[in-house]
Design a protein around this motif. Structure first.
Motif, short mmCIF file in Angstrom:
data_model
loop_
_atom_site.label_atom_id
_atom_site.label_comp_id
_atom_site.label_asym_id
_atom_site.label_seq_id
_atom_site.Cartn_x
_atom_site.Cartn_y
_atom_site.Cartn_z
N ILE A 75 0.84 -1.21 0.00
CA ILE A 75 0.00 0.00 0.00
C ILE A 75 0.87 1.25 0.00
O ILE A 75 0.61 2.21 -0.75
N ASP A 76 1.92 1.26 0.82
CA ASP A 76 2.82 2.42 0.87
C ASP A 76 3.51 2.65 -0.46
O ASP A 76 3.64 3.80 -0.92
N LEU A 77 3.96 1.58 -1.11
CA LEU A 77 4.63 1.73 -2.40
C LEU A 77 3.67 2.24 -3.47
O LEU A 77 4.04 3.08 -4.30
N LYS A 78 2.44 1.76 -3.45
CA LYS A 78 1.45 2.25 -4.42
C LYS A 78 1.11 3.72 -4.17
O LYS A 78 0.89 4.48 -5.11
N GLU A 79 1.07 4.14 -2.90
CA GLU A 79 0.84 5.56 -2.61
C GLU A 79 1.99 6.41 -3.11
O GLU A 79 1.78 7.51 -3.64
N LEU A 81 3.94 5.76 -5.63
CA LEU A 81 3.86 5.79 -7.08
C LEU A 81 2.66 6.57 -7.60
O LEU A 81 2.54 6.79 -8.81
N GLY A 82 1.76 6.97 -6.72
CA GLY A 82 0.62 7.78 -7.11
C GLY A 82 -0.57 6.99 -7.63
O GLY A 82 -1.45 7.57 -8.27
N GLU A 83 -0.62 5.72 -7.39
CA GLU A 83 -1.76 4.92 -7.85
C GLU A 83 -2.98 5.20 -6.98
O GLU A 83 -2.87 5.53 -5.81
N THR A 84 -4.16 5.04 -7.57
CA THR A 84 -5.39 5.36 -6.85
C THR A 84 -6.13 4.12 -6.36
O THR A 84 -6.88 4.19 -5.40
N ASP A 85 -5.98 2.99 -7.02
CA ASP A 85 -6.67 1.77 -6.59
C ASP A 85 -5.83 1.02 -5.55
O ASP A 85 -5.13 0.09 -5.85
#
Length: 98
Positions: A75-79, A81-85
């Motif tokens: 979740i932290d890595l996706k945040e 990277l700017g991902e929304t899902d």
């Protein structure tokens, strides 16, 4: 091997406690039985705790919650990277976080 050493220690402990407890009085022999049982129980309990904590990744209730840690990192890595899902965090089931 440590179980064998604990067993040998408890066996020799009973022989060493009886002469020392005989100095207490005439009931010293009978007092030595619960004293040796208590000391032996403590050493056996320490052995069991040591065996249990040898593998902290086995997925039991008191182990490290690897699935939850990996999900938080994801979740932290996706945040970053700017991902929304984003995925939801793992919830504890009956007070246990897996």
């Amino acid at each position: 091997m440590s179980r064998y050493f604990v067993g040998i220690f408890i066996a020799f402990l009973s022989f060493s406690m009886i002469p020392e407890m005989m100095n207490v009085g005439q009931f010293g022999f009978w007092i030595s039985i619960p004293v040796v049982a208590l000391i032996g129980w403590i050493y056996v309990a320490m052995e069991l705790v040591g065996d249990y904590s040898e593998n902290p990744f086995s997925g039991m209730a008191n182990d490290i919650p690897m699935l939850s840690l990996c999900r938080v990192i994801e979740i932290d890595l996706k945040e970053i990277l700017g991902e929304t899902d984003l995925l939801s965090a793992i919830e504890a089931k009956r007070g246990v976080l897996m």
